[in-house]
Motif scaffolding. Structure first.
Motif, PDB file in Angstrom:
ATOM      1  N   TYR A  47       0.798  -1.221   0.000  1.00  0.00           N
ATOM      2  CA  TYR A  47       0.000   0.000   0.000  1.00  0.00           C
ATOM      3  C   TYR A  47       0.833   1.274   0.000  1.00  0.00           C
ATOM      4  N   VAL A  48       0.267   2.271  -0.625  1.00  0.00           N
ATOM      5  CA  VAL A  48       0.693   3.648  -0.378  1.00  0.00           C
ATOM      6  C   VAL A  48       0.173   4.012   1.011  1.00  0.00           C
ATOM      7  N   VAL A  49       0.940   4.765   1.770  1.00  0.00           N
ATOM      8  CA  VAL A  49       0.524   5.164   3.111  1.00  0.00           C
ATOM      9  C   VAL A  49       0.577   6.682   3.239  1.00  0.00           C
ATOM     10  N   GLY A  50      -0.438   7.207   3.863  1.00  0.00           N
ATOM     11  CA  GLY A  50      -0.484   8.645   4.103  1.00  0.00           C
ATOM     12  C   GLY A  50      -0.747   8.960   5.561  1.00  0.00           C
ATOM     13  N   TRP A  51      -0.363  10.151   5.938  1.00  0.00           N
ATOM     14  CA  TRP A  51      -0.699  10.697   7.250  1.00  0.00           C
ATOM     15  C   TRP A  51      -1.620  11.898   7.034  1.00  0.00           C
ATOM     16  N   PHE A  52      -2.647  11.969   7.853  1.00  0.00           N
ATOM     17  CA  PHE A  52      -3.564  13.097   7.865  1.00  0.00           C
ATOM     18  C   PHE A  52      -3.698  13.570   9.302  1.00  0.00           C
ATOM     19  N   ARG A  53      -4.243  14.755   9.466  1.00  0.00           N
ATOM     20  CA  ARG A  53      -4.496  15.251  10.816  1.00  0.00           C
ATOM     21  C   ARG A  53      -5.804  16.012  10.839  1.00  0.00           C
ATOM     22  N   GLN A  54      -6.385  16.059  12.015  1.00  0.00           N
ATOM     23  CA  GLN A  54      -7.639  16.784  12.175  1.00  0.00           C
ATOM     24  C   GLN A  54      -7.652  17.465  13.524  1.00  0.00           C
ATOM     25  N   ALA A  55      -7.763  18.788  13.480  1.00  0.00           N
ATOM     26  CA  ALA A  55      -7.871  19.586  14.686  1.00  0.00           C
ATOM     27  C   ALA A  55      -9.343  19.806  14.998  1.00  0.00           C
ATOM     28  N   PRO A  56      -9.674  20.094  16.252  1.00  0.00           N
ATOM     29  CA  PRO A  56     -11.081  20.306  16.619  1.00  0.00           C
ATOM     30  C   PRO A  56     -11.735  21.386  15.765  1.00  0.00           C
ATOM     31  N   GLY A  57     -12.886  21.058  15.197  1.00  0.00           N
ATOM     32  CA  GLY A  57     -13.619  22.027  14.404  1.00  0.00           C
ATOM     33  C   GLY A  57     -13.103  22.237  13.006  1.00  0.00           C
ATOM     34  N   LYS A  58     -12.100  21.451  12.619  1.00  0.00           N
ATOM     35  CA  LYS A  58     -11.525  21.608  11.278  1.00  0.00           C
ATOM     36  C   LYS A  58     -11.669  20.312  10.489  1.00  0.00           C
ATOM     37  N   GLU A  59     -11.524  20.442   9.186  1.00  0.00           N
ATOM     38  CA  GLU A  59     -11.580  19.263   8.325  1.00  0.00           C
ATOM     39  C   GLU A  59     -10.271  18.473   8.413  1.00  0.00           C
ATOM     40  N   ARG A  60     -10.361  17.225   8.027  1.00  0.00           N
ATOM     41  CA  ARG A  60      -9.162  16.400   7.994  1.00  0.00           C
ATOM     42  C   ARG A  60      -8.219  16.938   6.924  1.00  0.00           C
ATOM     43  N   GLU A  61      -6.951  17.030   7.283  1.00  0.00           N
ATOM     44  CA  GLU A  61      -5.951  17.689   6.442  1.00  0.00           C
ATOM     45  C   GLU A  61      -4.825  16.719   6.115  1.00  0.00           C
ATOM     46  N   PHE A  62      -4.424  16.728   4.854  1.00  0.00           N
ATOM     47  CA  PHE A  62      -3.313  15.902   4.422  1.00  0.00           C
ATOM     48  C   PHE A  62      -2.008  16.409   5.018  1.00  0.00           C
ATOM     49  N   VAL A  63      -1.149  15.449   5.430  1.00  0.00           N
ATOM     50  CA  VAL A  63       0.152  15.805   5.984  1.00  0.00           C
ATOM     51  C   VAL A  63       1.289  15.302   5.086  1.00  0.00           C
TER      52      VAL A  63
END
Length: 121
Positions: A31-47
């Motif tokens: 697989y390709v692997v990615g990291w994302f993050r999500q802060a409170p009240g925000k959309e999930r964001e690519f890292v």
């Protein structure tokens, strides 16, 4: 494939953390692997994302030069080294696996539970 992210915690601004994403059930090398993050009240964001054999990586502009994604297929683990952390990096970080090298959540089919990163000022 089942994914488990770990390594989050509380760190002061300017500090470092290394997140790990361990896979079970099927080898992560498929697989390709990615990291994302999500802060409170925000959309999930690519890292960041990494190709199957590590010949390609892509980091979001917000983290470029500070974060580094890498993988060890023998250990079925992907890492996110985070340096020079800022308070705005605080979020729940998720790892995800899929077949497309992309920066959108829909590019990934499998998601682990997140790990919380808190950066204090």
């Amino acid at each position: 494939v089942q994914l488990q992210a770990s390594g989050g915690g509380l760190v002061q601004a300017g500090g470092s953390l290394r997140l790990s994403c361990a896979a079970s059930g099927r080898t992560l090398s498929s697989y390709v692997v990615g990291w994302f993050r999500q802060a409170p009240g925000k959309e999930r964001e690519f890292v960041a994302a990494i190709t199957r054999n590590s010949d390609g990586t892509y980091h979001a502009e917000a983290v470029r030069g500070r974060f580094t994604i890498s993988r060890d297929n023998a250990k079925s683990t992907v890492y996110l080294q985070m340096n020079s952390l800022k308070p705005e990096d605080s979020a729940v970080y998720y790892c995800a696996a899929g077949g497309r090298f992309g920066d959108r959540p829909r590019d990934y089919n499998y998601w682990g539970k997140g790990t919380l990163v808190t950066v204090s000022s």
